[in-house]
Scaffold this motif. Structure first.
Motif, PDB file in Angstrom:
ATOM      1  N   ARG A   1       0.826  -1.202   0.000  1.00  0.00           N
ATOM      2  CA  ARG A   1       0.000   0.000   0.000  1.00  0.00           C
ATOM      3  C   ARG A   1       0.860   1.251   0.000  1.00  0.00           C
ATOM      4  NH1 ARG A   1      -2.582  -1.075   4.389  1.00  0.00           N
ATOM      5  NH2 ARG A   1      -1.527   0.530   5.591  1.00  0.00           N
ATOM      6  N   LEU A   2       1.959   1.234   0.758  1.00  0.00           N
ATOM      7  CA  LEU A   2       2.817   2.412   0.847  1.00  0.00           C
ATOM      8  C   LEU A   2       3.821   2.466  -0.294  1.00  0.00           C
ATOM      9  CD1 LEU A   2       3.400   2.302   4.682  1.00  0.00           C
ATOM     10  CD2 LEU A   2       2.070   3.995   3.439  1.00  0.00           C
ATOM     11  N   GLY A   3       3.799   1.479  -1.170  1.00  0.00           N
ATOM     12  CA  GLY A   3       4.736   1.482  -2.293  1.00  0.00           C
ATOM     13  C   GLY A   3       6.166   1.265  -1.848  1.00  0.00           C
ATOM     14  N   VAL A   4       6.338   0.479  -0.795  1.00  0.00           N
ATOM     15  CA  VAL A   4       7.685   0.244  -0.281  1.00  0.00           C
ATOM     16  C   VAL A   4       8.213  -1.088  -0.819  1.00  0.00           C
ATOM     17  CG1 VAL A   4       9.031  -0.214   1.802  1.00  0.00           C
ATOM     18  CG2 VAL A   4       7.298   1.588   1.794  1.00  0.00           C
ATOM     19  N   ALA A   5       9.355  -1.024  -1.466  1.00  0.00           N
ATOM     20  CA  ALA A   5       9.998  -2.241  -1.955  1.00  0.00           C
ATOM     21  C   ALA A   5      10.941  -2.767  -0.881  1.00  0.00           C
ATOM     22  CB  ALA A   5      10.768  -1.939  -3.226  1.00  0.00           C
ATOM     23  N   VAL A   6      11.069  -4.078  -0.782  1.00  0.00           N
ATOM     24  CA  VAL A   6      11.986  -4.671   0.193  1.00  0.00           C
ATOM     25  C   VAL A   6      13.149  -5.294  -0.572  1.00  0.00           C
ATOM     26  CG1 VAL A   6      12.219  -6.258   2.115  1.00  0.00           C
ATOM     27  CG2 VAL A   6      10.019  -5.156   1.667  1.00  0.00           C
ATOM     28  N   LEU A   7      14.362  -4.856  -0.256  1.00  0.00           N
ATOM     29  CA  LEU A   7      15.538  -5.382  -0.930  1.00  0.00           C
ATOM     30  C   LEU A   7      16.274  -6.308   0.025  1.00  0.00           C
ATOM     31  CD1 LEU A   7      16.913  -2.090  -2.522  1.00  0.00           C
ATOM     32  CD2 LEU A   7      15.302  -3.724  -3.483  1.00  0.00           C
ATOM     33  N   THR A   8      16.800  -7.408  -0.524  1.00  0.00           N
ATOM     34  CA  THR A   8      17.591  -8.340   0.272  1.00  0.00           C
ATOM     35  C   THR A   8      18.912  -8.541  -0.460  1.00  0.00           C
ATOM     36  OG1 THR A   8      16.765 -10.246  -0.902  1.00  0.00           O
ATOM     37  CG2 THR A   8      15.476  -9.507   0.985  1.00  0.00           C
ATOM     38  N   PRO A   9      19.880  -9.163   0.201  1.00  0.00           N
ATOM     39  CA  PRO A   9      21.173  -9.355  -0.474  1.00  0.00           C
ATOM     40  C   PRO A   9      21.033 -10.103  -1.799  1.00  0.00           C
ATOM     41  CG  PRO A   9      21.408  -9.735   1.860  1.00  0.00           C
ATOM     42  CD  PRO A   9      19.951  -9.531   1.626  1.00  0.00           C
ATOM     43  N   ASP A  10      19.925 -10.815  -1.988  1.00  0.00           N
ATOM     44  CA  ASP A  10      19.762 -11.530  -3.258  1.00  0.00           C
ATOM     45  C   ASP A  10      19.127 -10.662  -4.331  1.00  0.00           C
ATOM     46  OD1 ASP A  10      20.709 -13.680  -1.888  1.00  0.00           O
ATOM     47  OD2 ASP A  10      18.695 -14.335  -1.261  1.00  0.00           O
ATOM     48  N   SER A  11      18.617  -9.486  -3.955  1.00  0.00           N
ATOM     49  CA  SER A  11      17.935  -8.648  -4.938  1.00  0.00           C
ATOM     50  C   SER A  11      18.929  -8.189  -5.991  1.00  0.00           C
ATOM     51  CB  SER A  11      17.334  -7.413  -4.276  1.00  0.00           C
ATOM     52  OG  SER A  11      16.504  -7.792  -3.220  1.00  0.00           O
ATOM     53  N   PRO A  12      18.457  -8.063  -7.233  1.00  0.00           N
ATOM     54  CA  PRO A  12      19.337  -7.507  -8.258  1.00  0.00           C
ATOM     55  C   PRO A  12      19.670  -6.064  -7.915  1.00  0.00           C
ATOM     56  CG  PRO A  12      17.083  -7.735  -9.074  1.00  0.00           C
ATOM     57  CD  PRO A  12      17.122  -8.418  -7.747  1.00  0.00           C
ATOM     58  N   GLY A  13      20.919  -5.691  -8.086  1.00  0.00           N
ATOM     59  CA  GLY A  13      21.327  -4.316  -7.821  1.00  0.00           C
ATOM     60  C   GLY A  13      21.524  -4.034  -6.342  1.00  0.00           C
ATOM     61  N   TRP A  14      21.659  -5.049  -5.507  1.00  0.00           N
ATOM     62  CA  TRP A  14      21.958  -4.855  -4.069  1.00  0.00           C
ATOM     63  C   TRP A  14      23.258  -4.085  -3.934  1.00  0.00           C
ATOM     64  CZ3 TRP A  14      19.789  -5.097   0.502  1.00  0.00           C
ATOM     65  CH2 TRP A  14      20.559  -5.249   1.654  1.00  0.00           C
ATOM     66  N   PRO A  15      23.218  -2.888  -3.322  1.00  0.00           N
ATOM     67  CA  PRO A  15      24.413  -2.038  -3.375  1.00  0.00           C
ATOM     68  C   PRO A  15      25.460  -2.357  -2.314  1.00  0.00           C
ATOM     69  CG  PRO A  15      22.580  -0.861  -2.382  1.00  0.00           C
ATOM     70  CD  PRO A  15      22.065  -2.215  -2.734  1.00  0.00           C
ATOM     71  N   TYR A  16      25.161  -3.244  -1.377  1.00  0.00           N
ATOM     72  CA  TYR A  16      26.096  -3.434  -0.259  1.00  0.00           C
ATOM     73  C   TYR A  16      26.800  -4.782  -0.325  1.00  0.00           C
ATOM     74  CZ  TYR A  16      24.027   0.719   1.756  1.00  0.00           C
ATOM     75  OH  TYR A  16      23.617   2.012   1.965  1.00  0.00           O
ATOM     76  N   ALA A  17      27.023  -5.276  -1.565  1.00  0.00           N
ATOM     77  CA  ALA A  17      27.596  -6.615  -1.712  1.00  0.00           C
ATOM     78  C   ALA A  17      28.967  -6.720  -1.042  1.00  0.00           C
ATOM     79  CB  ALA A  17      27.686  -6.965  -3.193  1.00  0.00           C
ATOM     80  N   ASP A  18      29.779  -5.639  -1.154  1.00  0.00           N
ATOM     81  CA  ASP A  18      31.147  -5.721  -0.630  1.00  0.00           C
ATOM     82  C   ASP A  18      31.296  -5.000   0.695  1.00  0.00           C
ATOM     83  OD1 ASP A  18      31.757  -7.011  -2.995  1.00  0.00           O
ATOM     84  OD2 ASP A  18      32.054  -5.073  -4.018  1.00  0.00           O
ATOM     85  N   ASP A  19      30.188  -4.649   1.306  1.00  0.00           N
ATOM     86  CA  ASP A  19      30.287  -3.819   2.507  1.00  0.00           C
ATOM     87  C   ASP A  19      30.672  -4.660   3.717  1.00  0.00           C
ATOM     88  OD1 ASP A  19      29.291  -0.809   3.069  1.00  0.00           O
ATOM     89  OD2 ASP A  19      29.004  -2.055   4.871  1.00  0.00           O
ATOM     90  N   PRO A  20      31.538  -4.131   4.594  1.00  0.00           N
ATOM     91  CA  PRO A  20      31.911  -4.904   5.794  1.00  0.00           C
ATOM     92  C   PRO A  20      30.753  -5.080   6.779  1.00  0.00           C
ATOM     93  CG  PRO A  20      32.921  -2.718   5.822  1.00  0.00           C
ATOM     94  CD  PRO A  20      32.312  -2.892   4.469  1.00  0.00           C
ATOM     95  N   HIS A  21      29.840  -4.131   6.833  1.00  0.00           N
ATOM     96  CA  HIS A  21      28.694  -4.247   7.741  1.00  0.00           C
ATOM     97  C   HIS A  21      27.410  -4.019   6.969  1.00  0.00           C
ATOM     98  CE1 HIS A  21      31.474  -4.269  11.066  1.00  0.00           C
ATOM     99  NE2 HIS A  21      32.015  -3.143  10.628  1.00  0.00           N
ATOM    100  N   PRO A  22      27.045  -4.961   6.118  1.00  0.00           N
ATOM    101  CA  PRO A  22      25.884  -4.701   5.254  1.00  0.00           C
ATOM    102  C   PRO A  22      24.588  -4.804   6.049  1.00  0.00           C
ATOM    103  CG  PRO A  22      26.629  -6.936   4.956  1.00  0.00           C
ATOM    104  CD  PRO A  22      27.588  -6.302   5.927  1.00  0.00           C
ATOM    105  N   PRO A  23      23.539  -4.164   5.571  1.00  0.00           N
ATOM    106  CA  PRO A  23      22.219  -4.370   6.174  1.00  0.00           C
ATOM    107  C   PRO A  23      21.697  -5.749   5.798  1.00  0.00           C
ATOM    108  CG  PRO A  23      22.041  -2.966   4.251  1.00  0.00           C
ATOM    109  CD  PRO A  23      23.497  -3.228   4.441  1.00  0.00           C
TER     110      PRO A  23
END
Lengths: 379, 504
Positions: free
Chosen positions: A85-107
């Motif tokens: 309803r709020l138009g919120v997308a949920v991204l996970t490490p498997d999502s395409p374009g996940w920006p924190y692939a190489d991050d030491p403390h990823p979400p």
């Protein structure tokens, strides 16, 4: 923006993130390599799926029991419904374009609203600073951000009061086209505007740019989430610019996070008399390169240095004023050179006040000028 | 052994008839007063006794009972000294009661028997239901304003008693004052140089009765402009002048020599003024506040940002209705309060937040300062003016500007037009009659539509802009409102960002 589809994995992660005091480290530990839906079902039965390693600090059996209680109270279809309803997308490490692939403390999970395309690899600069900023700092943040956006960079900040807000406003002002190149990483849930003073800005960034948060819907402003969100800002950007910071402050934490990740930290020089610049000046003393114009940042991002004669990005008055009368051209021209009071305009033109005031309303309706009381501002 | 004297007390701006009954009887010498007297009223015993003795009269060595009727009305102040003294003298057979019958009295007594004026004589004189009234000599002109006939003055108790007994010359009647007022208009607009916008805005505000907000750094001439504005307003019409005079009399404001307040008053309360001082009220007696004293004129609130937010928000209802209803547990009063509100404030606490760019305030300090001014109150200002300090060369070498007299002539013309429409000023055009009294040309309508669509205007703002446009068109002698008037009215309404606490 298309209506996001929430996958089972994403939904389960959102649900787990809702549990009491659940940060990214705890959530990763809880998942322990197992698929998220499985972990959620296990938790509801009071067990932990997968093979978790040693528990992170603060995780006690009592806390796990509380998580289990929290998880049993949750209604997965309702949460999925609210996200849609709020138009919120949920991204996970498997999502395409996940920006924190190489991050030491990823979400462990990210909530997003707006143009997800802004997360694609590209030049991104963080513009951060204090909430208790000076007027000069705010102006600097706005102008830098606008010029960075016009130069092709995406401006990332935290949508706090003060410098952060000015940075987003500048990027939004840079273009009428969508997406506007700005990403706000916030500390609350995407349905909880904080601070309230930025309500309009929040809506605009969600509409025209991208809002990001690792906190699930409904999360209020909890103090520990703001330093945590700073690492996400630093993790997105190749350059972090501190516009103004007191001797201690969140902006310096962001700079530290950037330094930990090996990305560039830059600072805007400020007056030595201004306590709002004490922290940023200290960064300069420690060896950070100074930011004297947007080109300094663009260069750091890998853009070609601009031609020296480039005087800025102001739309040309001559081209805008073609179909205006000479008086209107004069007014817009004067305003573009700096704020001007109606009294000064009277002295310049010798025209009667009522005529000028009527003219100002026309130019205001055209969007060529703004009125700040009786002071005329450009644009 | 019994006597009644007619008198009155003032509450708010209304006089209430009071009958002073005195009973003198055999018994132990004593003195009792009933009928809700307050402390200052109760103290009259000692003044009255001393005044009677000083006047060579006799204080009865008997039991004296005084009743102030109606007994439910609270009596305050010393204005009942004189009727009490007369009552005691009549009840102890020192004056014939029949001679006192047609006479009402009001006044404070000195210990030597002299008569002193009291507050609110304008309201009191009208409330006494007797053919003749006696008031202190210095209050004669005031009393005669609301009572053209039958006002007599006395300098002392002895003189009055002699006249009543027929032993001395009769008291001289006072005629209503009709002297010309000195033409003090508080500075000339010609002295305001190098600020053409401010001069014009003041003219528009005066012409249409539009509330005016001045924002500017210290020394930019805000106070100067406000004091010039009053000088542009026309003399008060008779009903307004009477209402203003009553309020001033009740509040103890010095009345002009001619008695009647003909010139619109300028009231400038300090920003430490309390809620009660501003809107009226009080525990002991209902006293008119500053907004009532400004009735018909200008209420100037300098340093608006320093007033308490509670006091400011209390202005909203009187601004809408033109009267203020003050209600206390036991009493209520409706006081006139139709005034032109002129407010001045700095853009921020350091004062330099305007065009100068030298502001030293943090955003939070600015936001806190701006929060004092609530949105609804800001909405009441039809003209928001940012006052910039004049360029220095204009102050010394600038051309001579139009004097107040010339500008006032235009203002009076617009006010006369408003009066023809049946409203006191264009700003008071009721929303229901705006289409009839301020018709728009199609181009003007288009400008308003665009402003509404752009979010520049609210519903209330729309009605307010139309009244200002009405004034601008009147100044230009245009009947149907043209596009230029509407556009200029919209520009005059632009809010300085500093007032909203935001950055520009």
């Amino acid at each position: 923006m298309t209506a996001p589809v929430v996958t089972d994995d994403a939904l389960a992660r959102s649900l787990l993130a809702t549990c009491h005091g659940m940060g990214p480290a705890r959530l990763s530990w809880l998942l322990g390599g197992a698929p998220a839906p499985e972990a959620f079902e296990a938790l509801r039965r009071g067990r932990i799926a997968g093979e978790p390693g040693p528990a992170p600090p603060g995780v006690t059996p009592a806390l796990v029991e509380r998580w289990a209680t929290d998880a049993r109270k949750l209604d997965p279809p309702a949460v999925a419904d609210a996200l849609c309803r709020l138009g919120v997308a949920v991204l996970t490490p498997d999502s395409p374009g996940w920006p924190y692939a190489d991050d030491p403390h990823p979400p462990a999970v990210l909530f997003a609203r707006g143009h997800l395309g802004l997360l694609a690899p590209g030049p991104r600069a963080a513009l951060v600073g204090t909430r208790r900023c000076s007027a000069v700092g705010r102006q600097a943040a706005f102008q830098l951000s606008r010029e960075l956006a016009q130069g092709g960079a995406v401006v990332v900040s935290g949508l706090a009061a003060g410098i952060d807000g000015a940075a987003h406003a500048g990027a939004l002002a840079a273009t009428d086209a969508d997406p506007a190149p700005t990403i706000a990483v916030v500390g609350t849930g995407l349905d909880r505007v904080y601070p309230a003073v930025n309500r309009r800005l929040w809506a605009q960034v969600g509409e025209r740019g991208l809002l990001l948060s690792e906190s699930p819907l409904g999360t209020g402003p909890e103090p520990w989430r703001f330093p945590a969100r700073n690492r996400l800002i630093a993790g997105l950007c190749a350059v972090t610019v501190v516009v103004e910071s007191h001797v201690r402050g969140g902006a310096l934490l962001t700079a530290n996070e950037a330094a930990d990740r090996g990305t560039a930290v830059m600072a805007v020089p400020g007056a030595i008399t201004s306590s709002a610049s004490a922290g940023s000046n200290q960064l300069l003393a420690d060896g950070c390169p100074p930011v004297c114009c947007a080109a300094d940042v663009l260069e750091q991002l890998g853009f070609d240095p601009p031609a020296p004669a480039d005087t800025g990005n102001l739309p040309s008055v001559a081209t805008q004023g073609d179909d205006l009368g000479p008086l209107a051209r004069l007014i817009v021209g004067e305003a573009s050179a700096g704020a001007i009071h109606v009294d000064q305009l009277v002295a310049l033109t010798g025209r009667p006040v009522p005529e000028l005031m009527a003219k100002l309303q026309h130019l205001r309706a055209e969007g060529l000028i703004r009125l700040d009381g009786s002071t005329i501002l450009f644009g | 052994m019994f006597a009644t004297v007619a008198s009155a007390v003032v509450e708010g701006v209304d006089g209430h008839s009071v009958s002073v009954e005195v009973h003198v009887s055999q018994g132990l010498p004593g003195y009792t007063m009933v009928g809700l007297p307050d402390a200052s009223c109760r103290e009259s015993r000692d003044r009255v006794r001393a005044a009677i003795l000083s006047s060579g009269l006799v204080w009865p060595q008997k039991r004296v009972t005084i009743n102030l009727a109606p007994s439910g009305l609270r009596k305050h102040g010393a204005s009942l000294d004189l009727p009490i003294a007369l009552g005691v003298l009549a009840a102890s057979d020192q004056i014939e009661a029949e001679r006192l019958e047609p006479v009402g009295a009001v006044g404070e007594l000195g210990l030597d028997g002299s008569l002193r004026p009291v507050k609110g004589l304008v309201c009191l004189a009208g409330a006494i239901e007797r053919p003749r009234i006696v008031v202190p000599e210095r209050g004669g002109a005031e009393a005669a304003i609301s009572r053209p006939e039958g006002v007599e003055v006395a300098a002392s108790l002895r003189q009055l008693v002699d006249a009543l007994r027929g032993d001395g010359p009769p008291l001289s009647p006072v005629l209503p004052p009709d002297g010309c007022e000195s033409d003090d208009r508080g500075g000339d607009l010609a002295e305001v140089r190098g600020q053409p916008l401010a001069r014009w805005a003041v003219e528009v505000a005066a012409a249409g009765g539009h509330h005016l907000l001045l924002v500017g750094p210290p020394g930019s001439g805000k106070t100067m402009l406000a004091s010039r504005l009053v000088g542009l307003l026309p003399d008060l019409a008779r009903p307004d002048a009477l209402a203003a005079t009553r309020v001033h009399s009740a509040a103890g404001v010095t009345l002009p020599a001619s008695g009647l307040v003909r010139r619109p008053p300028l009231r400038a309360p300090h920003h430490a003024a309390s809620l009660v001082a501003l809107v009226g009220g009080g525990t002991a007696n209902l006293r008119p506040g500053e907004i009532s004293c400004a009735h018909g004129g200008v209420l100037f609130l300098d340093e608006l940002g320093e007033f308490s937010p509670v006091a400011l928000d209390a202005l909203r209802q009187p601004l809408e209705e033109g009267v203020v209803r003050v209600t206390r547990a036991a009493r209520a009063a409706t006081l006139p309060a139709r005034f032109l509100l002129v407010a001045a404030m700095n853009p921020c606490p350091c004062g330099e937040g305007g065009t100068s760019g030298r502001c030293r305030c943090t955003e939070q300090v600015r936001a806190r300062y701006a929060r004092r001014l609530s949105g609804p109150l800001l909405d009441r200002f039809d003209i928001r003016l940012e006052v910039a300090p004049p360029a220095s060369h204009m102050l010394l070498d600038g051309p001579a500007e139009e004097p107040s007299a010339v500008v006032a002539a235009r203002v009076h013309r617009v006010r006369a037009l408003a009066a023809e429409r049946g409203v006191g000023a264009n700003a008071l055009i009721p929303p229901g009659r705006i289409d009839e009294l301020a018709p728009l040309r199609p181009e003007a309508r288009a400008v308003l539509r665009a402003a509404l669509a752009a979010g520049q205007l609210t519903g209330r703002g729309l009605a307010r802009v139309r009244t200002v446009a009405r004034t601008l068109a009147d100044l230009n002698g245009i009947d149907e409102i043209d596009e230029a008037s509407v556009s200029a009215a919209l520009s005059l309404r632009a809010v300085p960002a500093s007032v909203l606490g935001g950055p520009r």
